[in-house]
Design a protein around this motif. Structure first.
Motif, PDB file in Angstrom:
ATOM      1  N   SER A 170       0.810  -1.214   0.000  1.00  0.00           N
ATOM      2  CA  SER A 170       0.000   0.000   0.000  1.00  0.00           C
ATOM      3  C   SER A 170       0.849   1.273   0.000  1.00  0.00           C
ATOM      4  CB  SER A 170      -0.914   0.007   1.228  1.00  0.00           C
ATOM      5  OG  SER A 170      -0.124  -0.001   2.409  1.00  0.00           O
ATOM      6  N   ALA A 171       2.174   1.125   0.002  1.00  0.00           N
ATOM      7  CA  ALA A 171       3.072   2.286  -0.007  1.00  0.00           C
ATOM      8  C   ALA A 171       2.891   3.067  -1.309  1.00  0.00           C
ATOM      9  CB  ALA A 171       4.517   1.824   0.139  1.00  0.00           C
ATOM     10  N   PRO A 172       3.187   4.361  -1.281  1.00  0.00           N
ATOM     11  CA  PRO A 172       3.126   5.152  -2.519  1.00  0.00           C
ATOM     12  C   PRO A 172       4.028   4.538  -3.596  1.00  0.00           C
ATOM     13  CG  PRO A 172       3.441   6.580  -0.616  1.00  0.00           C
ATOM     14  CD  PRO A 172       3.596   5.165  -0.134  1.00  0.00           C
ATOM     15  N   PRO A 173       3.671   4.725  -4.861  1.00  0.00           N
ATOM     16  CA  PRO A 173       4.463   4.131  -5.945  1.00  0.00           C
ATOM     17  C   PRO A 173       5.956   4.454  -5.881  1.00  0.00           C
ATOM     18  CG  PRO A 173       2.412   4.980  -6.820  1.00  0.00           C
ATOM     19  CD  PRO A 173       2.480   5.420  -5.382  1.00  0.00           C
ATOM     20  N   LEU A 174       6.317   5.682  -5.570  1.00  0.00           N
ATOM     21  CA  LEU A 174       7.743   6.021  -5.545  1.00  0.00           C
ATOM     22  C   LEU A 174       8.464   5.236  -4.449  1.00  0.00           C
ATOM     23  CD1 LEU A 174      10.003   7.644  -6.829  1.00  0.00           C
ATOM     24  CD2 LEU A 174       9.440   9.536  -5.284  1.00  0.00           C
ATOM     25  N   ASP A 175       7.841   5.064  -3.298  1.00  0.00           N
ATOM     26  CA  ASP A 175       8.451   4.267  -2.232  1.00  0.00           C
ATOM     27  C   ASP A 175       8.586   2.805  -2.659  1.00  0.00           C
ATOM     28  OD1 ASP A 175       8.649   6.513  -0.669  1.00  0.00           O
ATOM     29  OD2 ASP A 175       6.997   5.978   0.673  1.00  0.00           O
ATOM     30  N   LEU A 177       8.959   1.755  -5.798  1.00  0.00           N
ATOM     31  CA  LEU A 177      10.033   1.696  -6.806  1.00  0.00           C
ATOM     32  C   LEU A 177      11.392   1.714  -6.134  1.00  0.00           C
ATOM     33  CD1 LEU A 177      11.064   1.714  -9.751  1.00  0.00           C
ATOM     34  CD2 LEU A 177      11.001   4.221  -9.619  1.00  0.00           C
ATOM     35  N   VAL A 178      11.604   2.643  -5.224  1.00  0.00           N
ATOM     36  CA  VAL A 178      12.927   2.725  -4.604  1.00  0.00           C
ATOM     37  C   VAL A 178      13.222   1.476  -3.764  1.00  0.00           C
ATOM     38  CG1 VAL A 178      13.011   5.244  -4.737  1.00  0.00           C
ATOM     39  CG2 VAL A 178      12.241   4.154  -2.615  1.00  0.00           C
ATOM     40  N   ALA A 179      12.194   0.890  -3.163  1.00  0.00           N
ATOM     41  CA  ALA A 179      12.383  -0.349  -2.409  1.00  0.00           C
ATOM     42  C   ALA A 179      12.755  -1.498  -3.355  1.00  0.00           C
ATOM     43  CB  ALA A 179      11.124  -0.695  -1.621  1.00  0.00           C
ATOM     44  N   LEU A 180      12.116  -1.550  -4.502  1.00  0.00           N
ATOM     45  CA  LEU A 180      12.437  -2.567  -5.506  1.00  0.00           C
ATOM     46  C   LEU A 180      13.907  -2.487  -5.890  1.00  0.00           C
ATOM     47  CD1 LEU A 180      11.523  -4.744  -7.603  1.00  0.00           C
ATOM     48  CD2 LEU A 180      10.999  -2.821  -9.149  1.00  0.00           C
ATOM     49  N   LEU A 181      14.444  -1.265  -5.873  1.00  0.00           N
ATOM     50  CA  LEU A 181      15.819  -1.040  -6.303  1.00  0.00           C
ATOM     51  C   LEU A 181      16.784  -0.865  -5.123  1.00  0.00           C
ATOM     52  CD1 LEU A 181      14.957   1.182  -9.356  1.00  0.00           C
ATOM     53  CD2 LEU A 181      15.380  -1.271  -9.284  1.00  0.00           C
ATOM     54  N   GLY A 182      16.351  -1.308  -3.941  1.00  0.00           N
ATOM     55  CA  GLY A 182      17.264  -1.408  -2.827  1.00  0.00           C
ATOM     56  C   GLY A 182      17.297  -0.273  -1.834  1.00  0.00           C
ATOM     57  N   ARG A 183      16.387   0.695  -1.944  1.00  0.00           N
ATOM     58  CA  ARG A 183      16.358   1.813  -1.000  1.00  0.00           C
ATOM     59  C   ARG A 183      15.304   1.555   0.070  1.00  0.00           C
ATOM     60  NH1 ARG A 183      19.712   3.357  -4.463  1.00  0.00           N
ATOM     61  NH2 ARG A 183      20.276   5.488  -4.927  1.00  0.00           N
ATOM     62  N   SER A 184      15.604   1.976   1.272  1.00  0.00           N
ATOM     63  CA  SER A 184      14.651   1.850   2.361  1.00  0.00           C
ATOM     64  C   SER A 184      14.084   3.225   2.683  1.00  0.00           C
ATOM     65  CB  SER A 184      15.328   1.279   3.612  1.00  0.00           C
ATOM     66  OG  SER A 184      14.431   1.267   4.687  1.00  0.00           O
ATOM     67  N   SER A 185      12.757   3.320   2.727  1.00  0.00           N
ATOM     68  CA  SER A 185      12.137   4.624   3.001  1.00  0.00           C
ATOM     69  C   SER A 185      11.999   4.884   4.491  1.00  0.00           C
ATOM     70  CB  SER A 185      10.766   4.720   2.318  1.00  0.00           C
ATOM     71  OG  SER A 185       9.920   3.696   2.764  1.00  0.00           O
ATOM     72  N   SER A 186      12.475   3.969   5.320  1.00  0.00           N
ATOM     73  CA  SER A 186      12.374   4.196   6.768  1.00  0.00           C
ATOM     74  C   SER A 186      13.609   4.882   7.304  1.00  0.00           C
ATOM     75  CB  SER A 186      12.159   2.878   7.485  1.00  0.00           C
ATOM     76  OG  SER A 186      13.183   1.967   7.194  1.00  0.00           O
TER      77      SER A 186
END
Length: 186
Positions: A170-175, A177-186
């Motif tokens: 349910s995270a926003p699309p940009l979050d 995408l960045v998670a798919l590519l290895g970034r953590s939004s936390s």
């Protein structure tokens, strides 16, 4: 939607983030890169892809190898964006096969690679500078689909991304995408 129009929209939004930078030495989510180095990396990437589309030899994406921002990073970014968009708008550019850091790809794949790179680093820049990225959700969703389909095609040694990290569906699309590519939004 035309992918070059998507690229133009993403570049414009990231350009607003670049113009809003007040502290160029701030750290970013990219380990060991400051805001200036991150923007320098984007400009180097735009120039590299522009050259590839024009049949010229590539260059380095290492922001420490060369500082191409000079005294006016915003102008350097805008100039690189203008060149990149002009190169992708050349007749036949999306069909042409080009050599980019991810490998030898058709121009249509190259444009998506630039969009994804700009989205992810736009997110990095926004996080580093306390700004809000303004990327259209439907555009980001298209690049999630592209990235999901193409990640398996990248040889591990050529992947510029870290392994995916967990994120709520349910995270926003940009979050997402960045998670798919290895970034953590936390």
């Amino acid at each position: 939607m035309n992918p070059v129009d998507d690229l133009a929209a993403v570049l414009e939004s990231t350009g607003e983030l670049v113009a809003g930078v007040s502290r160029w030495d701030a750290p970013t989510p990219c380990p060991e890169w400051t805001v200036r180095e991150l923007v320098n990396h984007l400009v180097l990437g735009h120039r590299l892809f522009t050259g590839a589309l024009r049949g010229e030899a590539g260059g380095s994406l290492d922001p420490r190898a060369a500082d191409v921002l000079g005294d006016d990073p915003v102008a350097a970014y805008r100039e690189a964006v203008a060149g990149l968009l002009a190169a992708f708008r050349q007749p036949g550019a999306l069909e042409r096969v080009v050599e980019v850091p991810a490998g030898t790809v058709p121009g249509i794949v190259a444009v998506h690679l630039r969009i994804v790179e700009e989205l992810v680093h736009g997110w990095d820049l926004a996080r580093a500078t306390g700004q809000e990225p303004k990327f259209e959700d439907s555009l980001v969703e298209r690049e999630i689909a592209f990235s999901t389909a193409k990640l398996g095609d990248l040889p591990p040694e050529r992947s510029p991304f870290a392994p995916p990290v967990p994120v709520a569906e349910s995270a926003p699309p940009l979050d997402r995408l960045v998670a798919l590519l290895g970034r953590s939004s936390s």
